[in-house]
Design a protein around this motif. Structure first.
Motif, PDB file in Angstrom:
ATOM      1  N   VAL A  34       1.038  -1.356  -0.225  1.00 44.87           N
ATOM      2  CA  VAL A  34      -0.303  -0.024   0.167  1.00 44.87           C
ATOM      3  C   VAL A  34       0.862   1.431  -0.072  1.00 44.87           C
ATOM      4  O   VAL A  34       1.472   1.326   1.244  1.00 44.87           O
ATOM      5  CB  VAL A  34      -0.793  -0.001   1.014  1.00 44.87           C
ATOM      6  CG1 VAL A  34      -1.556   1.203   1.028  1.00 44.87           C
ATOM      7  CG2 VAL A  34      -1.514  -1.249   1.778  1.00 44.87           C
ATOM      8  N   TRP A  35       0.958   2.014  -0.617  1.00 42.09           N
ATOM      9  CA  TRP A  35       1.628   3.617  -1.147  1.00 42.09           C
ATOM     10  C   TRP A  35       0.752   4.489  -0.985  1.00 42.09           C
ATOM     11  O   TRP A  35      -0.056   4.910  -1.265  1.00 42.09           O
ATOM     12  CB  TRP A  35       1.958   3.267  -2.227  1.00 42.09           C
ATOM     13  CG  TRP A  35       3.455   2.560  -2.723  1.00 42.09           C
ATOM     14  CD1 TRP A  35       4.245   2.147  -2.896  1.00 42.09           C
ATOM     15  CD2 TRP A  35       2.269   0.783  -3.647  1.00 42.09           C
ATOM     16  NE1 TRP A  35       4.731   1.372  -2.979  1.00 42.09           N
ATOM     17  CE2 TRP A  35       4.134   0.879  -3.816  1.00 42.09           C
ATOM     18  CE3 TRP A  35       1.348   0.393  -3.859  1.00 42.09           C
ATOM     19  CZ2 TRP A  35       4.122  -0.760  -4.145  1.00 42.09           C
ATOM     20  CZ3 TRP A  35       1.683  -0.452  -4.592  1.00 42.09           C
ATOM     21  CH2 TRP A  35       2.692  -1.374  -4.828  1.00 42.09           C
ATOM     22  N   LEU A  36       1.220   5.771   0.184  1.00 42.36           N
ATOM     23  CA  LEU A  36       0.214   6.504   0.225  1.00 42.36           C
ATOM     24  C   LEU A  36       0.575   7.903   0.178  1.00 42.36           C
ATOM     25  O   LEU A  36       1.881   7.647   0.882  1.00 42.36           O
ATOM     26  CB  LEU A  36      -0.768   6.560   1.735  1.00 42.36           C
ATOM     27  CG  LEU A  36      -0.950   7.906   2.327  1.00 42.36           C
ATOM     28  CD1 LEU A  36      -1.966   8.057   1.429  1.00 42.36           C
ATOM     29  CD2 LEU A  36      -0.673   7.872   3.801  1.00 42.36           C
TER      30      LEU A  36
ATOM     31  N   PHE B  92     -10.646   5.495   3.613  1.00 40.93           N
ATOM     32  CA  PHE B  92     -10.340   6.582   4.784  1.00 40.93           C
ATOM     33  C   PHE B  92      -9.795   8.330   3.462  1.00 40.93           C
ATOM     34  O   PHE B  92     -10.253   9.334   3.788  1.00 40.93           O
ATOM     35  CB  PHE B  92      -8.781   6.809   4.984  1.00 40.93           C
ATOM     36  CG  PHE B  92      -8.979   5.793   6.058  1.00 40.93           C
ATOM     37  CD1 PHE B  92      -9.473   6.118   7.421  1.00 40.93           C
ATOM     38  CD2 PHE B  92      -8.539   3.963   5.717  1.00 40.93           C
ATOM     39  CE1 PHE B  92     -10.044   5.059   8.574  1.00 40.93           C
ATOM     40  CE2 PHE B  92      -8.927   3.025   6.522  1.00 40.93           C
ATOM     41  CZ  PHE B  92      -9.020   3.601   7.718  1.00 40.93           C
ATOM     42  N   ILE B  93      -9.372   8.240   2.099  1.00 42.41           N
ATOM     43  CA  ILE B  93      -9.281   9.460   1.041  1.00 42.41           C
ATOM     44  C   ILE B  93     -10.665  10.020   0.919  1.00 42.41           C
ATOM     45  O   ILE B  93     -11.034  10.959   1.095  1.00 42.41           O
ATOM     46  CB  ILE B  93      -8.840   8.948  -0.774  1.00 42.41           C
ATOM     47  CG1 ILE B  93      -7.581   8.056   0.182  1.00 42.41           C
ATOM     48  CG2 ILE B  93      -8.776   9.854  -1.103  1.00 42.41           C
ATOM     49  CD1 ILE B  93      -6.128   7.674  -0.894  1.00 42.41           C
TER      50      ILE B  93
ATOM     51  N   ASN C  39      -5.961   0.352  11.049  1.00 42.81           N
ATOM     52  CA  ASN C  39      -5.412   0.748  11.714  1.00 42.81           C
ATOM     53  C   ASN C  39      -3.731   1.070  11.250  1.00 42.81           C
ATOM     54  O   ASN C  39      -4.122   2.987  11.492  1.00 42.81           O
ATOM     55  CB  ASN C  39      -4.479   0.690  13.232  1.00 42.81           C
ATOM     56  CG  ASN C  39      -6.562  -0.619  14.466  1.00 42.81           C
ATOM     57  OD1 ASN C  39      -7.287   0.962  13.473  1.00 42.81           O
ATOM     58  ND2 ASN C  39      -6.246  -1.630  14.537  1.00 42.81           N
ATOM     59  N   LEU C  40      -3.610   1.282  10.639  1.00 43.32           N
ATOM     60  CA  LEU C  40      -1.847   1.549  10.162  1.00 43.32           C
ATOM     61  C   LEU C  40      -2.675   2.495   8.890  1.00 43.32           C
ATOM     62  O   LEU C  40      -1.229   3.245   9.173  1.00 43.32           O
ATOM     63  CB  LEU C  40      -1.349   0.405   9.229  1.00 43.32           C
ATOM     64  CG  LEU C  40      -0.628  -0.711  10.285  1.00 43.32           C
ATOM     65  CD1 LEU C  40       0.142  -1.976   9.736  1.00 43.32           C
ATOM     66  CD2 LEU C  40       0.456  -0.625  11.387  1.00 43.32           C
ATOM     67  N   MET C  41      -3.217   2.353   8.141  1.00 47.09           N
ATOM     68  CA  MET C  41      -3.341   3.518   6.820  1.00 47.09           C
ATOM     69  C   MET C  41      -4.584   4.690   8.039  1.00 47.09           C
ATOM     70  O   MET C  41      -3.973   5.597   7.255  1.00 47.09           O
ATOM     71  CB  MET C  41      -4.646   3.019   6.416  1.00 47.09           C
ATOM     72  CG  MET C  41      -4.206   1.644   5.609  1.00 47.09           C
ATOM     73  SD  MET C  41      -5.642   1.190   4.896  1.00 47.09           S
ATOM     74  CE  MET C  41      -5.008  -0.015   4.000  1.00 47.09           C
TER      75      MET C  41
ATOM     76  N   LYS D  65      -2.672  10.468   9.927  1.00 50.04           N
ATOM     77  CA  LYS D  65      -2.954  11.379  10.201  1.00 50.04           C
ATOM     78  C   LYS D  65      -1.677  11.733  10.578  1.00 50.04           C
ATOM     79  O   LYS D  65      -1.451  13.303  10.201  1.00 50.04           O
ATOM     80  CB  LYS D  65      -3.651  10.976  11.393  1.00 50.04           C
ATOM     81  CG  LYS D  65      -4.687  10.408  11.852  1.00 50.04           C
ATOM     82  CD  LYS D  65      -5.548  10.376  13.738  1.00 50.04           C
ATOM     83  CE  LYS D  65      -6.602  10.707  12.884  1.00 50.04           C
ATOM     84  NZ  LYS D  65      -7.365  11.441  14.744  1.00 50.04           N
ATOM     85  N   GLN D  66      -0.232  11.367  10.152  1.00 46.91           N
ATOM     86  CA  GLN D  66       1.250  11.324  10.292  1.00 46.91           C
ATOM     87  C   GLN D  66       1.085  12.847   9.264  1.00 46.91           C
ATOM     88  O   GLN D  66       1.721  13.533   9.523  1.00 46.91           O
ATOM     89  CB  GLN D  66       1.381  10.273  10.546  1.00 46.91           C
ATOM     90  CG  GLN D  66       2.001   9.194  12.044  1.00 46.91           C
ATOM     91  CD  GLN D  66       3.102   8.590  12.160  1.00 46.91           C
ATOM     92  OE1 GLN D  66       3.395   8.096  10.956  1.00 46.91           O
ATOM     93  NE2 GLN D  66       2.769   7.982  13.215  1.00 46.91           N
TER      94      GLN D  66
END
Length: 136
Positions: A55-57, A84-85, A122-124, A129-130
């Motif tokens: 997964v890339w963000l 989320f997006i 949770n990681l996403m 947020k980070q």
């Protein structure tokens, strides 16, 4: 539309489906409709570590708002990041940091995921947020 309103709208949409399989099909469809992520952005520093799938963000800051783009090599994971997006894109870093992201629990999707995929949610959320924090 506020983050809470977007969350409510999404939950209403998911509530239209009778079972979790229909909800997953809908989520996969959301992932398929995500804006394409340029391959040049699919780098290690944009990868969400700890996810079973890749997964890339990527995040940018435009006119005081966060803009997110993401991709995954898994259709369901791409659909989950699309959730989320949909909720967080085009919101201020402050609003994103104050959001509790509890809507994901209310979708009912997590209980039908393997533990590693549930952890990916949770990681996403944490990564988004980070990224917002880095622009706050």
């Amino acid at each position: 539309m506020s983050i809470a309103e977007k969350e409510s709208e999404l939950l209403d949409e998911l509530g239209l489906f009778q079972d979790w399989q229909e909800r997953y099909e809908y989520v996969i469809g959301l992932g398929k409709r995500l804006s394409a992520m340029d391959d040049s952005l699919k780098t290690e520093d944009r990868k969400i570590q700890g996810c079973q799938s890749q997964v890339w963000l990527d995040a940018s800051f435009e006119d005081g708002k966060m803009r997110y783009v993401a991709d995954s090599d898994s259709l369901i994971t791409k659909g989950m990041i699309a959730l989320f997006i949909r909720v967080l894109d085009n919101e201020t870093p402050g609003d994103i940091l104050q959001s509790d992201m509890s809507f994901i629990e209310k979708t009912g999707l997590k209980e039908h995921l393997a533990p590693t995929r549930a952890n990916a949610l949770n990681l996403m959320a944490t990564q988004m947020k980070q990224r917002a924090l880095s622009f706050a």
